[in-house]
Design a protein around this motif. Sequence first.
Motif, PDB file in Angstrom:
ATOM      1  N   ASN B 375       8.278  33.163  18.277  1.00  0.00           N
ATOM      2  CA  ASN B 375       9.491  32.438  18.657  1.00  0.00           C
ATOM      3  C   ASN B 375      10.766  33.205  18.293  1.00  0.00           C
ATOM      4  OD1 ASN B 375       9.056  32.228  15.961  1.00  0.00           O
ATOM      5  ND2 ASN B 375       9.408  30.020  15.820  1.00  0.00           N
ATOM      6  N   GLY B 376      10.605  34.457  17.876  1.00  0.00           N
ATOM      7  CA  GLY B 376      11.774  35.296  17.629  1.00  0.00           C
ATOM      8  C   GLY B 376      12.382  35.160  16.242  1.00  0.00           C
ATOM      9  N   VAL B 377      11.800  34.283  15.414  1.00  0.00           N
ATOM     10  CA  VAL B 377      12.351  34.058  14.072  1.00  0.00           C
ATOM     11  C   VAL B 377      11.682  35.011  13.075  1.00  0.00           C
ATOM     12  CG1 VAL B 377      12.600  32.351  12.222  1.00  0.00           C
ATOM     13  CG2 VAL B 377      12.790  31.641  14.610  1.00  0.00           C
ATOM     14  N   GLY B 378      12.480  35.627  12.205  1.00  0.00           N
ATOM     15  CA  GLY B 378      11.943  36.504  11.177  1.00  0.00           C
ATOM     16  C   GLY B 378      11.050  35.710  10.237  1.00  0.00           C
ATOM     17  N   THR B 379       9.851  36.195   9.981  1.00  0.00           N
ATOM     18  CA  THR B 379       8.902  35.428   9.188  1.00  0.00           C
ATOM     19  C   THR B 379       8.507  36.185   7.928  1.00  0.00           C
ATOM     20  OG1 THR B 379       8.025  34.395  11.151  1.00  0.00           O
ATOM     21  CG2 THR B 379       6.645  34.328   9.200  1.00  0.00           C
ATOM     22  N   PHE B 380       7.698  37.231   8.120  1.00  0.00           N
ATOM     23  CA  PHE B 380       7.204  37.963   6.948  1.00  0.00           C
ATOM     24  C   PHE B 380       8.122  39.131   6.599  1.00  0.00           C
ATOM     25  CE2 PHE B 380       3.491  35.654   8.423  1.00  0.00           C
ATOM     26  CZ  PHE B 380       3.018  35.121   7.226  1.00  0.00           C
ATOM     27  N   ILE B 381       9.385  38.931   6.872  1.00  0.00           N
ATOM     28  CA  ILE B 381      10.369  39.933   6.462  1.00  0.00           C
ATOM     29  C   ILE B 381      11.368  39.245   5.541  1.00  0.00           C
ATOM     30  CG2 ILE B 381      10.205  41.482   8.456  1.00  0.00           C
ATOM     31  CD1 ILE B 381      12.510  39.935   9.734  1.00  0.00           C
ATOM     32  N   GLU B 382      12.206  40.027   4.934  1.00  0.00           N
ATOM     33  CA  GLU B 382      13.264  39.515   4.055  1.00  0.00           C
ATOM     34  C   GLU B 382      13.978  38.335   4.738  1.00  0.00           C
ATOM     35  OE1 GLU B 382      14.288  41.589   1.219  1.00  0.00           O
ATOM     36  OE2 GLU B 382      15.857  40.197   0.541  1.00  0.00           O
ATOM     37  N   GLY B 383      14.093  37.237   3.996  1.00  0.00           N
ATOM     38  CA  GLY B 383      14.800  36.073   4.551  1.00  0.00           C
ATOM     39  C   GLY B 383      13.875  35.081   5.226  1.00  0.00           C
ATOM     40  N   GLY B 384      12.684  35.516   5.599  1.00  0.00           N
ATOM     41  CA  GLY B 384      11.737  34.603   6.226  1.00  0.00           C
ATOM     42  C   GLY B 384      11.104  33.689   5.190  1.00  0.00           C
ATOM     43  N   ASP B 385      10.653  32.517   5.596  1.00  0.00           N
ATOM     44  CA  ASP B 385       9.981  31.597   4.686  1.00  0.00           C
ATOM     45  C   ASP B 385       8.733  31.084   5.397  1.00  0.00           C
ATOM     46  OD1 ASP B 385       9.064  29.540   3.099  1.00  0.00           O
ATOM     47  OD2 ASP B 385      11.068  28.713   2.683  1.00  0.00           O
ATOM     48  N   PRO B 386       7.660  31.875   5.352  1.00  0.00           N
ATOM     49  CA  PRO B 386       6.470  31.529   6.141  1.00  0.00           C
ATOM     50  C   PRO B 386       5.860  30.186   5.737  1.00  0.00           C
ATOM     51  CG  PRO B 386       6.002  33.381   4.669  1.00  0.00           C
ATOM     52  CD  PRO B 386       7.484  33.153   4.618  1.00  0.00           C
ATOM     53  N   SER B 387       5.979  29.808   4.450  1.00  0.00           N
ATOM     54  CA  SER B 387       5.386  28.528   4.032  1.00  0.00           C
ATOM     55  C   SER B 387       6.120  27.372   4.684  1.00  0.00           C
ATOM     56  CB  SER B 387       5.464  28.347   2.513  1.00  0.00           C
ATOM     57  OG  SER B 387       4.919  29.447   1.873  1.00  0.00           O
ATOM     58  N   LEU B 388       7.434  27.418   4.625  1.00  0.00           N
ATOM     59  CA  LEU B 388       8.224  26.334   5.211  1.00  0.00           C
ATOM     60  C   LEU B 388       7.977  26.263   6.713  1.00  0.00           C
ATOM     61  CD1 LEU B 388      10.324  24.108   4.837  1.00  0.00           C
ATOM     62  CD2 LEU B 388      12.106  25.819   5.284  1.00  0.00           C
ATOM     63  N   GLU B 389       7.920  27.448   7.329  1.00  0.00           N
ATOM     64  CA  GLU B 389       7.666  27.496   8.771  1.00  0.00           C
ATOM     65  C   GLU B 389       6.330  26.838   9.074  1.00  0.00           C
ATOM     66  OE1 GLU B 389       7.460  30.872  11.868  1.00  0.00           O
ATOM     67  OE2 GLU B 389       8.865  31.593  10.351  1.00  0.00           O
ATOM     68  N   CYS B 390       5.339  27.228   8.341  1.00  0.00           N
ATOM     69  CA  CYS B 390       3.983  26.736   8.560  1.00  0.00           C
ATOM     70  C   CYS B 390       3.913  25.224   8.343  1.00  0.00           C
ATOM     71  CB  CYS B 390       3.051  27.473   7.606  1.00  0.00           C
ATOM     72  SG  CYS B 390       1.316  27.230   7.982  1.00  0.00           S
ATOM     73  N   LYS B 391       4.555  24.748   7.280  1.00  0.00           N
ATOM     74  CA  LYS B 391       4.589  23.313   6.961  1.00  0.00           C
ATOM     75  C   LYS B 391       5.254  22.516   8.080  1.00  0.00           C
ATOM     76  CE  LYS B 391       5.083  23.372   1.961  1.00  0.00           C
ATOM     77  NZ  LYS B 391       5.991  23.200   0.823  1.00  0.00           N
ATOM     78  N   THR B 392       6.342  23.087   8.585  1.00  0.00           N
ATOM     79  CA  THR B 392       7.108  22.392   9.626  1.00  0.00           C
ATOM     80  C   THR B 392       6.248  22.212  10.874  1.00  0.00           C
ATOM     81  OG1 THR B 392       9.053  23.462   8.724  1.00  0.00           O
ATOM     82  CG2 THR B 392       9.300  22.460  10.883  1.00  0.00           C
ATOM     83  N   TYR B 393       5.580  23.281  11.275  1.00  0.00           N
ATOM     84  CA  TYR B 393       4.707  23.166  12.451  1.00  0.00           C
ATOM     85  C   TYR B 393       3.575  22.179  12.159  1.00  0.00           C
ATOM     86  CZ  TYR B 393       6.912  27.695  13.533  1.00  0.00           C
ATOM     87  OH  TYR B 393       7.818  28.705  13.765  1.00  0.00           O
TER      88      TYR B 393
END
Lengths: 729, 729
Positions: B375-393
């Motif tokens: 979806n174009g959002v930085g995830t596993f880079i600086e500033g990304g928050d993969p846990s929050l992203e994953c939780k939200t989905y």
Amino acid sequence: MSEKILNNGGFTLPGEAGFEDLTLKLAEKWGADVIRDSDGTQLSDKIITSGYDIYSTICLVRGSNEWAKLNMDKLQQCYLRSYPLIAKGDTVKIDILQGFFKEQFLINIKDNPKEFWQVFDRTTGLEIEISNWELDINTGTVLVRNTKKWHKYTVNFLVYRIWEEISAYNHITNSWGNREHELPIEPMYKETQDHILKYLDQWLIDHKHTKVVRFTSMFYNFWWLWGSDPNLKFIVNDWGAYDFTVNPLSMKLFEKEKGYKMTSEDFVNKGLYNNSYLPPSEKYRDWMDFINKFVIEFGKKCIDLVHKHGKKAYVFYNDHWIGMEPTLDSFKEFGFDGIIDGVFSGFETRKVSGTKGVEIRELRLHPYFFPTGVNGVGTFIEGGDPSLECKTYWLDIRRALLRDCVDRIGFGGYLHLVDDHPAFVDYVQELAEEFREIRELHKEGKPYSSKFKVAILSAWGNMRAWGCRGHFNHGNYYNEIMESISGLPVEVEFISFKDIIDKGISGDIKVIINAGQLDDAWSGGWNWSNEKVIEILTEWVSKGGGLIGVGEPSAVKYSGQYFQMCHVFGVEREVGLTVCFDKYVYKKVEETHFILKDIQGKLDFGKEIDNIYVIDKNIQVIEDKNQSIQIATNTFGKGRSVYFSGHKYTPENIRILLRAIYWAADEEEKIGFWICSNVNTECAYYPKINKLAVINITGKAEETTVYDCKGNEIAVSLKPYGIKIIDLG
Amino acid sequence: MSEKILNNGGFTLPGEAGFEDLTLKLAEKWGADVIRDSDGTQLSDKIITSGYDIYSTICLVRGSNEWAKLNMDKLQQCYLRSYPLIAKGDTVKIDILQGFFKEQFLINIKDNPKEFWQVFDRTTGLEIEISNWELDINTGTVLVRNTKKWHKYTVNFLVYRIWEEISAYNHITNSWGNREHELPIEPMYKETQDHILKYLDQWLIDHKHTKVVRFTSMFYNFWWLWGSDPNLKFIVNDWGAYDFTVNPLSMKLFEKEKGYKMTSEDFVNKGLYNNSYLPPSEKYRDWMDFINKFVIEFGKKCIDLVHKHGKKAYVFYNDHWIGMEPTLDSFKEFGFDGIIDGVFSGFETRKVSGTKGVEIRELRLHPYFFPTGVNGVGTFIEGGDPSLECKTYWLDIRRALLRDCVDRIGFGGYLHLVDDHPAFVDYVQELAEEFREIRELHKEGKPYSSKFKVAILSAWGNMRAWGCRGHFNHGNYYNEIMESISGLPVEVEFISFKDIIDKGISGDIKVIINAGQLDDAWSGGWNWSNEKVIEILTEWVSKGGGLIGVGEPSAVKYSGQYFQMCHVFGVEREVGLTVCFDKYVYKKVEETHFILKDIQGKLDFGKEIDNIYVIDKNIQVIEDKNQSIQIATNTFGKGRSVYFSGHKYTPENIRILLRAIYWAADEEEKIGFWICSNVNTECAYYPKINKLAVINITGKAEETTVYDCKGNEIAVSLKPYGIKIIDLG
């Protein structure tokens, strides 16, 4: 000229029998030179002989009930479309008048329904065979046979109109009780014409003190259908529509003249009728032309009679004005001496002041001296504030008067109502003086304005110049633009698609504005699918023209495009059918654009068009909201374009429009002459007399600086609603 | 079954050669039973032989560059429409590929352009005679002669696609540098089929440890045109469109099968193409059918081969999924063992869980283990928050899983990227356990839900069940409604206009929802001008059906109406063409309506349809804004209707939708069973095992009360994002 005119004058007062002292006192105070009667009031001998000029109102199609009752087949008519009724089996019985105000309409069963009516299946859009429907004249119902279950059926039928609408409105508003309803008579019949001329002749004899016959207006009222439901008191109200001009005789005469027949559906048009918001069809234009010719022809006979009696003939630019078309060249053929209209706004003021072919142009100001105003707001009753109301209208009217003045102002209604409002009485005195000062400014010539012309392009063109659908239609881009431009120092002209196809674009037009919505008459609708329109306008822009689009300019769903001039505007609109297409990622221009130079704070266009995206990467995106373009400029060949997502008449937006016009015209450097620093103020400079008028267009005190054409600055302080006229010479 | 499944399992881990320890450690922690490779990663022997089941991805139309380079005429193709170019004289020279990404396309000059291309004047919409245009193959330009000045011209032309799009995306996203571009091969050719089967056979031999062949997917990618401009990187992205299935051979075979010819314009369609937002034409449906049959026929041969090698065949429900149509009955003919999709939302989850004809349904969760997400959002880079992203989905996905579960979940991408994110690693463990608990709930039977079915009516019907145009298309009423309903305790079905015309409306459907915009596929567009549609639906409502309209339901400008079902909804929309018509003065209902009973505070429908007015005075206006109706209910015969001016997926609106469904179904009294007091929570009750799952659908702690079916109340506290599973037995 009357003895009273002197330094006063230019003011028409509504007199009222029974209130003679008040009438004469206020005539003195307000500087009136004319006293008039109104619908519902009389002038007494004392008033008539008081030395003032007398205007007397006459409406030729009403006031003849005795004759009318003997000629009920010669009342005015119109087509109605019954409300859609759903068939729940293989027949449907339609009470055709259901929902309509029964005191307004009487079903016409004299002219053969099978010849003049039509029944439609509105689910399929197909007409029902004549053999499949039958009218029951006793119940006023139509039985449709062989219907399809769950389809909607409607009947197009003719009705006589049995209560003249303006009188009905006044009757109800002022609780005239059991006073007899006025019957509107149809002048297309020879017999009616004879009666009207006889009636008018006698009336002229009876009104020997009358100097000006004030026609209200000619023969056909604007389209106004009333409903039976208290929550839908009015069904439709269209100041421009010709629906009250229809009847079998006129249809037959039309056929003779134009060589083809109009059907009921040509008028009913699926229930949309030929309302002013639709681009007019060829057939409808032919009908308007046919009616217009008749109104002029018979109208002229009436005016000639007035002149024969040594009186002047003025006409009210409203009510029964249909068929007059004062913006057309043919209007001068009537031979009217003056025109009068009741106005609230700047654009309506320009409608009057721009009328050619008459000597006198007069504004009837508001509030009307009724307990409740024409706009439905309580005025001369508890809680009303007639002074504030009047001031508010005057702000907008005055802007327009600075550009193009009229000869007279006045009021109407029941004079005695103002007696309880001394502040209003004082304010009107002040207003009248202000008007006379402004009128004086125009005596020697026009105010400074753009050297080029701005044309407003719509499907109506000049036929609805400074008019939309009666009073201010807020939220309508065409109307909002008209109101803003009515006070701007630019020359304005109204053109139609037919004009540019037939005659091209005149050389003095430097900017064209197209403001409207998808498919509407103001934007142009289907006219935009005409290749000639695209060719002419594209070529014109490429050679240096400036095109301004507001809302949904050039919008029609055609050939895969929405804005047919998207190649010039550089923007398109996403309406949900191409969401999968990515949109160009634009950057807003960083420095403040010329168009926004005078504006502080956030843009407020009111109701706006959304989902506007960039298709030409060379455009300049000036302002956006939620990633939708609000203002974008573009160049195309030697020309320029400006796109606005909306327009609302506010001081800020007036200025934005003015700057956009100068930008589109490629004359940015010339905007600096005779302009105010403060957008809440405006000015007009009259070069012949070297005088400057500076106005406050708000209700708060304002400070402003006027820049003249030589680099001088003139500081001016203005009171709320104030004006200053400065002699620079 | 693998030894690792035990209490764990149902989890697919993306392994990565070079990170064997991490792979095995996380497999253990996350309870994986399967390890897979991804596009761009390999599995090493150590991983392959570690005892886990192995999924291996294969994309049949790429990975054959050697063969492809020898068969460049057998690459996949598509039609493009050149950008409109304005003629400034009597010729115009069009650089046809201008604006398109030249690494994606190569002009096809092998198949006679004069046979397969068309040139159009888009100002008139007319085709240019073949003799009036010429292709210059050296410059890739088309010269059009005898053009009309200022008209727009476009060329419909065929291109080979020379960079398989998914691989191109991964290549660019992960900076694969000068790695050779994958060429997509066209399987319609017999030679390509032979090659693919041979290639697959060898691949199956080479992958002896592979248990599941994970096809990515079959042959044709969804429609994805790339642009040359950095500010328009992608031109179009439509997950449902068949534009990548076109080529001359297929067109010829189509003609043989269907008896008529497709032209380039049948695909290009004025530049709108046959994108998913347009109601599909008959021709386009024929084309889809033709392609679908081919994909099944040849796909089955591939799957049979997999089975012959003793392996399972799963397919990815995305990427090259065009022609598979997993929602159609014919899907089972493929013989797939499983289906997998990458999902973010509830509706996508239901798309997978609802797939019939496969044994295993698997979700690939997000984020994908890429530095930047799909979806174009930085995830596993600086500033990304993969846990929050994953939780939200997961919040949205979990709602859907409570209604209809899948068999497995998993992730994809570069595993090593998670190593720096210990919180994410822990969260995935928790999520996997939660998934297994939910899956367990479904083992004995379905959760409690409405006894009746809710049908969503669109032009696509079942063909785009739980799908719109890929991932969540925010602001699209159809998609927003799907997302809300994906977690509601109601049975859902997707039907088309063709369905109801051909088969009527099935007896178990009690509520039909139509949600969309004017002219779009979701609302239905021109299908609403078909009298049969009106007849069937009107009859159905009259007999007790409940119709819910959202946005612009049944909207098409036809026969003077806008909402063709306005007789049922009781409302219409003013779109600027009938402004002169007065609107019925309604009163809002005073008491809180059943539909709004659980809602506090103001309604927020997000992007809404405005200017909705009352045409049936018997309707109940529940909510309005600026005098435009937001919610209105009506009765029609024995049936009911609800109109909503919009819908946005929020906890409040989910509840409003549920209540509206029960109201429309005339089953208000039944809504009280197994429902939560707090709209920020939801529950699902599994009667066979007497267990109750209660979920928090927000990121804040919530208290709620669940009402069971016997009048008992169960109080539940939930952590942010939390779930509680309660054993009531």
